[in-house]
Scaffold this motif. Structure first.
Motif, PDB file in Angstrom:
ATOM      1  N   ILE A  49      -4.954  -7.949 -32.991  1.00 39.90           N
ATOM      2  CA  ILE A  49      -4.281  -8.728 -31.953  1.00 39.90           C
ATOM      3  C   ILE A  49      -3.808 -10.057 -32.541  1.00 39.90           C
ATOM      4  O   ILE A  49      -4.553 -10.738 -33.243  1.00 39.90           O
ATOM      5  CB  ILE A  49      -5.234  -9.008 -30.777  1.00 39.90           C
ATOM      6  N   LEU A  50      -2.564 -10.438 -32.228  1.00 42.68           N
ATOM      7  CA  LEU A  50      -2.046 -11.766 -32.539  1.00 42.68           C
ATOM      8  C   LEU A  50      -2.000 -12.561 -31.245  1.00 42.68           C
ATOM      9  O   LEU A  50      -1.309 -12.171 -30.292  1.00 42.68           O
ATOM     10  CB  LEU A  50      -0.644 -11.672 -33.155  1.00 42.68           C
ATOM     11  N   ASP A  51      -2.731 -13.665 -31.204  1.00 44.81           N
ATOM     12  CA  ASP A  51      -2.712 -14.592 -30.071  1.00 44.81           C
ATOM     13  C   ASP A  51      -1.717 -15.689 -30.428  1.00 44.81           C
ATOM     14  O   ASP A  51      -2.029 -16.607 -31.190  1.00 44.81           O
ATOM     15  CB  ASP A  51      -4.121 -15.141 -29.832  1.00 44.81           C
ATOM     16  N   LEU A  52      -0.518 -15.578 -29.894  1.00 45.69           N
ATOM     17  CA  LEU A  52       0.614 -16.417 -30.301  1.00 45.69           C
ATOM     18  C   LEU A  52       0.685 -17.656 -29.416  1.00 45.69           C
ATOM     19  O   LEU A  52       0.771 -17.546 -28.195  1.00 45.69           O
ATOM     20  CB  LEU A  52       1.907 -15.601 -30.192  1.00 45.69           C
ATOM     21  N   ALA A  53       0.691 -18.842 -30.033  1.00 43.89           N
ATOM     22  CA  ALA A  53       0.536 -20.118 -29.340  1.00 43.89           C
ATOM     23  C   ALA A  53      -0.871 -20.180 -28.760  1.00 43.89           C
ATOM     24  O   ALA A  53      -1.081 -20.328 -27.560  1.00 43.89           O
ATOM     25  CB  ALA A  53       1.598 -20.321 -28.265  1.00 43.89           C
ATOM     26  N   CYS A  54      -1.847 -20.092 -29.642  1.00 40.68           N
ATOM     27  CA  CYS A  54      -3.257 -19.915 -29.254  1.00 40.68           C
ATOM     28  C   CYS A  54      -3.946 -21.215 -28.868  1.00 40.68           C
ATOM     29  O   CYS A  54      -5.073 -21.191 -28.365  1.00 40.68           O
ATOM     30  CB  CYS A  54      -4.037 -19.255 -30.389  1.00 40.68           C
ATOM     31  N   GLN A 100       9.626 -17.828 -35.332  1.00 48.68           N
ATOM     32  CA  GLN A 100       9.792 -17.071 -36.568  1.00 48.68           C
ATOM     33  C   GLN A 100       8.862 -15.850 -36.571  1.00 48.68           C
ATOM     34  O   GLN A 100       7.750 -15.929 -36.047  1.00 48.68           O
ATOM     35  CB  GLN A 100       9.458 -17.951 -37.779  1.00 48.68           C
ATOM     36  N   PRO A 101       9.286 -14.732 -37.157  1.00 45.74           N
ATOM     37  CA  PRO A 101       8.400 -13.566 -37.247  1.00 45.74           C
ATOM     38  C   PRO A 101       7.142 -13.890 -38.046  1.00 45.74           C
ATOM     39  O   PRO A 101       7.199 -14.619 -39.035  1.00 45.74           O
ATOM     40  CB  PRO A 101       9.256 -12.528 -37.983  1.00 45.74           C
ATOM     41  N   TYR A 102       6.008 -13.386 -37.594  1.00 45.47           N
ATOM     42  CA  TYR A 102       4.771 -13.555 -38.341  1.00 45.47           C
ATOM     43  C   TYR A 102       4.769 -12.561 -39.498  1.00 45.47           C
ATOM     44  O   TYR A 102       5.258 -11.435 -39.344  1.00 45.47           O
ATOM     45  CB  TYR A 102       3.555 -13.316 -37.426  1.00 45.47           C
ATOM     46  N   LYS A 130      12.440 -11.817 -30.049  1.00 47.71           N
ATOM     47  CA  LYS A 130      12.793 -10.960 -31.198  1.00 47.71           C
ATOM     48  C   LYS A 130      11.695 -11.002 -32.262  1.00 47.71           C
ATOM     49  O   LYS A 130      11.368  -9.974 -32.874  1.00 47.71           O
ATOM     50  CB  LYS A 130      14.131 -11.408 -31.800  1.00 47.71           C
ATOM     51  N   ALA A 131      11.137 -12.200 -32.478  1.00 47.54           N
ATOM     52  CA  ALA A 131      10.063 -12.347 -33.469  1.00 47.54           C
ATOM     53  C   ALA A 131       8.832 -11.562 -33.043  1.00 47.54           C
ATOM     54  O   ALA A 131       8.167 -10.925 -33.874  1.00 47.54           O
ATOM     55  CB  ALA A 131       9.718 -13.825 -33.656  1.00 47.54           C
ATOM     56  N   ILE A 132       8.506 -11.596 -31.756  1.00 47.16           N
ATOM     57  CA  ILE A 132       7.365 -10.820 -31.249  1.00 47.16           C
ATOM     58  C   ILE A 132       7.596  -9.339 -31.489  1.00 47.16           C
ATOM     59  O   ILE A 132       6.698  -8.628 -31.969  1.00 47.16           O
ATOM     60  CB  ILE A 132       7.148 -11.101 -29.747  1.00 47.16           C
ATOM     61  N   LYS A 133       8.782  -8.860 -31.171  1.00 40.76           N
ATOM     62  CA  LYS A 133       9.094  -7.440 -31.364  1.00 40.76           C
ATOM     63  C   LYS A 133       8.939  -7.040 -32.829  1.00 40.76           C
ATOM     64  O   LYS A 133       8.368  -5.987 -33.153  1.00 40.76           O
ATOM     65  CB  LYS A 133      10.516  -7.129 -30.883  1.00 40.76           C
ATOM     66  N   SER A 134       9.407  -7.898 -33.732  1.00 36.04           N
ATOM     67  CA  SER A 134       9.351  -7.576 -35.164  1.00 36.04           C
ATOM     68  C   SER A 134       7.927  -7.589 -35.698  1.00 36.04           C
ATOM     69  O   SER A 134       7.650  -7.027 -36.762  1.00 36.04           O
ATOM     70  CB  SER A 134      10.206  -8.569 -35.959  1.00 36.04           C
ATOM     71  N   THR A 135       7.010  -8.243 -34.959  1.00 34.86           N
ATOM     72  CA  THR A 135       5.624  -8.375 -35.400  1.00 34.86           C
ATOM     73  C   THR A 135       4.756  -7.205 -34.925  1.00 34.86           C
ATOM     74  O   THR A 135       3.646  -7.024 -35.396  1.00 34.86           O
ATOM     75  CB  THR A 135       5.049  -9.709 -34.885  1.00 34.86           C
TER      76      THR A 135
END
Length: 243
Positions: A49-54, A100-102, A130-135
């Motif tokens: 799991i990536l917690d984005l803006a954690c 940005q993509p991770y 888009k970055a979330i989708k690519s991750t």
């Protein structure tokens, strides 16, 4: 008076005062949301799991306690520095700009507690999606937990004073140019401070336009942390499940 409105989230989120003002957020409710969400998504213990803006990592830490392999990412260096004390073999924290993509793939990407819509440039909202989708991994799912702007605007409290740890935070709320603003002023140790939170009033229709442009499939919509059906007028949250 100290004020910084350029990328307000980069300066305000990095201050200790942000965490003082919001220290009473409901951790129990946040944990129940994570329980409900991981059950709904049928995430297995080996999935990532990536917690984005954690932020300071409250969701990441709890997800890790549930047994998941979690990465927390945030633009705030101070928040990541604080969260890093909780790292272990299956929990890490990194400074990252979510536009940005991770550089890794994940089975789930969570963007929680209205951690979206801050950007100066409108295209960065689409860039983030888009970055979330690519991750996402091939079978991965993503979640954006946003406010329901219709409900928020209809119930906006224009003026409020909140006392926390001996500091009087004077809070003004208003809508301007399709952004929900919160002006926060206070004095501490003889120094005056002023910050403005500014979040774009993004509706479900707006998200659907972003998703179409990003070639994203919207799978489900919920209106609460209990995963109740979304109601445009009454729901407190707008929770989007997509891939």
């Amino acid at each position: 008076m100290l004020k910084d409105s350029t990328k307000w989230y980069a300066s305000w989120f990095d201050t200790p005062y942000y965490h003082i003002l919001y220290k009473d957020r409901d951790y129990k409710e946040a944990q129940q949301f994570m329980d409900n969400l991981t059950t709904y998504l049928s995430l297995g213990p080996e999935e990532t799991i990536l917690d984005l803006a954690c932020g300071k990592g409250r969701h990441s830490i709890y997800l890790n306690q549930l047994g998941y392999n979690v990465t927390g990412a945030d633009l705030s260096k101070n928040s990541i520095e604080y969260a890093s004390q909780f790292e272990n073999e299956r929990l890490k924290f990194r400074v990252h700009d979510m536009c940005q993509p991770y550089p890794e793939k994940f089975d789930a990407v969570f963007n929680l507690f209205t951690s979206f819509g801050y950007f100066e440039n409108e295209e960065d909202n689409l860039n983030t999606i888009k970055a979330i989708k690519s991750t996402l991994s091939e079978r991965g799912f993503a979640v954006i937990d946003f406010m329901n702007v219709t409900n928020v605007i209809n119930n906006l409290v224009p003026e409020e004073i909140k006392e926390v740890e001996g500091i009087s935070f004077h809070i003004s709320r208003y809508v301007k140019n399709n952004y929900i603003h919160k002006d926060i002023t206070f004095t501490d140790k003889g120094q005056e401070y002023s910050y403005t939170e500014r979040v774009k009033a993004i509706t479900l229709d707006d998200f659907q336009v972003y998703f179409e442009k990003a070639n994203i499939q919207l799978l489900d919509i919920f209106g609460s942390y209990q995963l109740q059906k979304f109601n445009k007028n009454n729901s407190e949250r707008l929770i989007l499940i997509f891939k």
